[in-house]
Design a protein around this motif. Structure first.
Motif, PDB file in Angstrom:
ATOM      1  N   THR A  68       0.858  -1.191   0.000  1.00 21.84           N
ATOM      2  CA  THR A  68       0.000   0.000   0.000  1.00 21.84           C
ATOM      3  C   THR A  68       0.891   1.236   0.000  1.00 21.84           C
ATOM      4  N   ASP A  69       0.281   2.384  -0.107  1.00 23.05           N
ATOM      5  CA  ASP A  69       1.008   3.648  -0.027  1.00 23.05           C
ATOM      6  C   ASP A  69       1.299   3.940   1.440  1.00 23.05           C
TER       7      ASP A  69
ATOM      8  N   ASP B  69       0.419   7.282   6.378  1.00 20.72           N
ATOM      9  CA  ASP B  69       0.687   6.854   7.759  1.00 20.72           C
ATOM     10  C   ASP B  69       1.961   7.494   8.282  1.00 20.72           C
ATOM     11  N   LEU B  70       2.997   7.568   7.462  1.00 20.23           N
ATOM     12  CA  LEU B  70       4.261   8.152   7.901  1.00 20.23           C
ATOM     13  C   LEU B  70       4.105   9.641   8.201  1.00 20.23           C
TER      14      LEU B  70
ATOM     15  N   SER C  57       5.664  16.587  12.612  1.00 20.69           N
ATOM     16  CA  SER C  57       6.990  17.189  12.453  1.00 20.69           C
ATOM     17  C   SER C  57       7.879  16.810  13.635  1.00 20.69           C
ATOM     18  N   GLY C  58       9.162  16.965  13.429  1.00 19.58           N
ATOM     19  CA  GLY C  58      10.104  16.656  14.491  1.00 19.58           C
ATOM     20  C   GLY C  58      10.287  15.177  14.753  1.00 19.58           C
ATOM     21  N   THR C  59       9.878  14.334  13.803  1.00 17.26           N
ATOM     22  CA  THR C  59      10.004  12.887  13.981  1.00 17.26           C
ATOM     23  C   THR C  59      10.706  12.263  12.776  1.00 17.26           C
ATOM     24  N   LEU C  60      11.321  11.122  12.997  1.00 12.82           N
ATOM     25  CA  LEU C  60      11.932  10.325  11.941  1.00 12.82           C
ATOM     26  C   LEU C  60      11.398   8.893  12.087  1.00 12.82           C
ATOM     27  N   PRO C  61      10.267   8.570  11.469  1.00 13.17           N
ATOM     28  CA  PRO C  61       9.751   7.195  11.528  1.00 13.17           C
ATOM     29  C   PRO C  61      10.686   6.265  10.752  1.00 13.17           C
TER      30      PRO C  61
END
Length: 773
Positions: free
Chosen positions: A568-569, A573-574, A579-583
């Motif tokens: 899926t795309d 979700d990401l 902001s301020g996050t690195l999944p």
């Protein structure tokens, strides 16, 4: 009455009776004689022909009143008037295609399962392959703006009766923009079709010019279910459709292959091309002159400016036996022409003993051609046109920008808009495109970026970034094909970590640039770098450096390795992490343990926003990786979570870096690595993934490229036919088998595997497996 007079009267009476009998018999079955009887419901006649075409988006779909409507619409309406009515397949996925399919549901269909370059332009090898799977006796591939009259049907019937395996092509007739026939009202009139067509045909042949310089606008061929025969022996390269050179290459290779009888029907068929502007394919360097291109030569204005045409010329000279300016209708060995004998249906076939020996050949049978003889004032001799010359040495693919064009490239890039031509259909690349030769990251980013809300009232520009070496070229293509099938390839950007990969990806029509940091490890051959070797580790460190460059250019990055299967795309979700996050993906194999264990970051999948915190973190990661002898992956964990995991947030699946950046470990059910949950060991991996809700599945926790490819193949997750250089679509199994060459060098068609989809898929797996091993 005298006896001889009686005999004469009897003979006359008998003659009249014999003459009238067929007429009387015919009248007994005319509709008028059954006017008051209930007519049986007529069965729909089976289609004889399927027409495949790759248009740019249509205009005036619902406005047929203009006499100068979209030339593509005029052409399509002319095809609908052919008898028997053909099927028409529009290759692409533009909304205007679907509008036409709704307007003519019994005749027009849309096919989006087709290989394209990154502008969305269909590729010739895929177009031809798809057309070969048609369920009608005859297939045709034709340019979307070429008008046809019913004489093309008569020509194909004549050839169909004469040869078992055949191809028909023809030179077109060029007409000015004020061509007076739109086919709008005439299509529905129901009367006088033949008379009306005769008028058009006479007008074209009186006022038009036969296009004899060599351009080919259509090919039609018969489909034989019993012994399917390809058009050519050579694998068709991934030419960009409508961008030049492929037409002569294909015609030449059909002739040279000798698998089919090819017929030039230029004198018997009325194929009409009405003049129009080529602004839809003008590069940025020519944008200022686009308005004046309507009456100019497409070829002369594009030959040294378009990457699509550049690639086409390169492919033509490096595949098959094509040589400069071969493959015109004049080179075709059999000619179809009008004749006087009624018994031959007024069409005659003639074999040329010396094809193309004289470029003035058509001048004796048409009112005007491009190669009519002209007397040279200087040399005092007759000439018949000229030959455009291209040399393969002038079309060598160089991945490194030259100093001479770097200034023009930067100026083009700065003036470019941020539209996304990859989302537009088929032949519609934008006139504002900044992409030049060679491709650069700065040129490609504004072309590809996907605009999405940032969750704070603004927007992000996002690219999906991959970086690979030539050793992973086929895995890259399988990944690309998967994204295409999901409709998610439009914002893909490829960083080539060696020159060979750049050249490969460029000819495949991918948006690729050469990562110039690769020059530092150029002495190492990436294809010879084994998994885990020092060479391998050096190349992996180029990935995060590529990401950092894109981030500093103001574009967010969805990074993915090419050994990941997308279902899926993942972007929505990401983006939800804010902001301020690195999944980022966790590499922890045990689902019962936290994903934040020491060095359990997997740097093969993450989403990096183009903000200051993320840029600072990637500067630290690249610096740390440069100072170690390891690959880049441990540096991600050591920087973001601490070498001993001291930056891991207690009780949470995340780490907090010194500047406040939160590294969030993604859920391992939705973003599983190659070991967790034992998904790759399941009998049906796709079903197992669907059950746990996978968005992606990483093919890691297995050593080496060969083992990765084997795992893909054995689980039906390989999406690229390496032998044909095209994606594996649902229709792929119906494509005629390729020609093999025996020890005697003579090509022959192998049909033992048949046309079944399962067998074809098995063959694709075997080919890819052999290539990997």
């Amino acid at each position: 009455m005298a006896p001889h007079r009686c005999l004469l009267l009897a003979v006359i009476t008998l003659a009249v009776t014999i003459t009238l009998l067929p007429v009387a018999t015919a009248n007994k079955h005319t509709p008028q004689s059954h006017r008051h009887q209930k007519q049986p419901q007529q069965q729909r006649q089976p289609h004889f022909l399927t027409i495949f075409t790759a248009p740019k988006p249509y205009t005036s779909i619902l406005d047929p009143s203009s006499p100068h409507a979209d030339p593509q619409r005029r052409a399509l309406l002319s095809w609908l008037r052919l008898r028997p009515s053909p099927k028409i397949v529009l290759l692409g996925n533009d909304s205007s295609f679907h509008a036409l399919a709704r307007q003519f549901p019994e005749h027009v269909a849309v096919e989006s399962a087709i290989d394209t370059n990154f502008y969305g332009v269909p590729q010739v090898h895929s177009v031809i392959a798809r057309a070969q799977t048609a369920d009608t006796p005859v297939s045709m591939v034709i340019n979307a703006d070429v008008v046809l009259l019913n004489d093309v049907m008569a020509a194909m019937r004549k050839v169909h009766e004469s040869f078992r395996h055949w191809v028909v092509t023809a030179a077109r007739w060029d007409m000015p923009e004020d061509f007076p026939y739109s086919f709008e009202r005439e299509m529905w009139a129901g009367r006088g079709h033949r008379e009306h067509e005769a008028t058009i045909r006479e007008f074209v042949r009186t006022h038009g010019t036969l296009h004899t310089y060599g351009g080919v606008d259509f090919w039609a061929w018969n489909n034989d279910d019993r012994t399917p025969v390809p058009l050519v022996k050579e694998t068709v390269p991934p030419f960009s459709y409508g961008r030049g050179k492929y037409d002569n290459w294909l015609t030449h290779e059909i002739i040279a292959s000798g698998l089919r009888e090819i017929v030039d029907a230029s004198e018997a068929v009325t194929a009409v091309h009405v003049a129009h502007s080529y602004s839809h394919v003008v590069e940025s360097a020519f944008t200022k002159n686009a308005a004046g291109l309507a009456g100019k030569s497409f070829w002369s204005t594009r030959v040294n400016s378009s990457w699509e045409l550049f690639a086409n010329i390169h492919l033509a000279h490096t595949h098959g036996t094509y040589a400069n300016q071969k493959g015109t209708p004049l080179h075709v060995p059999v000619k179809l022409m009008n004749c006087l004998e009624a018994s031959a249906n007024f069409l005659c076939l003639q074999r040329r003993l010396r094809p193309a020996v004289c470029s003035c050949e058509y001048s004796s049978s048409v009112a005007a051609s491009q190669t009519d003889p002209k007397l040279s004032a200087k040399q005092q001799q007759w000439t018949c046109g000229s030959v455009a010359s291209t040399n393969v040495t002038d079309y060598t693919i160089n991945p490194i920008p030259h100093t001479a064009n770097s200034s023009s490239s930067s100026s083009s890039s700065s003036s470019a808009g941020t539209g996304n031509p990859a989302n537009s259909s088929s032949s519609s690349s934008p006139s504002s495109s900044p992409v030049g030769l060679p491709h650069t990251m700065e040129q490609l980013l504004p072309v590809l970026a996907r605009r999405v809300p940032d969750g704070q009232g603004g927007e992000l520009q996002v690219v999906t970034l991959v970086a690979v070496t030539a050793g992973y070229a086929e895995m890259l293509m399988s990944f690309v094909c998967r994204l295409r099938s999901l409709g998610l390839a439009s914002n893909l950007l490829v960083a080539a970590l060696d020159e060979d990969l750049y050249r490969f990806a460029f000819t495949q029509g991918l948006p690729v640039y050469y990562e110039q940091a690769s020059e530092e490890v150029k002495h190492m051959r990436a294809s010879e770098c084994g998994y885990g070797s020092q060479c391998f580790r050096h190349f992996t460190k180029l990935k995060s450096r590529s990401v950092l460059k894109v981030l500093k250019a103001g574009y967010s990055v969805l990074w993915t390795d090419v050994d990941i299967v997308w279902f899926t795309d993942p972007l929505p979700d990401l983006l939800s992490y804010g902001s301020g996050t690195l999944p980022i993906q966790s590499n922890e194999p045990d689902a019962n343990l936290p994903g934040t264990g020491v060095r359990r970051i997997n740097s093969g999948f993450y989403f990096a926003r183009a903000d200051q915190k993320t840029v600072e973190a990637f500067e630290a990661i690249t610096a740390h990786a440069a100072a170690t002898k390891l690959s880049e992956q441990p540096s991600f964990y050591d920087v973001l979570c601490g070498e001993a995991g001291e930056l891991v947030a207690a009780g949470r699946e995340e780490c907090v870096w010194k500047n406040g950046l939160r590294t969030v470990f993604l859920d391992r059910a939705r973003y599983p690595n190659g070991a967790v949950h034992g998904l790759w060991e399941q009998k049906d991996v796709s079903r197992a993934c669907a059950k746990v809700g996978c968005s992606i599945l990483h093919n890691n926790w297995i050593s080496g490229r060969e083992e990765k490819m084997r795992r893909f193949l054995m689980n039906d997750m390989w999406h690229y036919d390496a032998e044909r250089h095209m994606c594996v679509w649902e229709w792929h199994g119906k494509v005629p088998p390729l020609v093999r060459h025996g020890g005697d060098g003579i090509g022959r068609v192998e049909t033992s595997e048949g046309a079944g989809g399962a067998m074809q898929r098995k063959r694709v797996r075997k080919q890819a497996s052999a290539a990997a091993l």
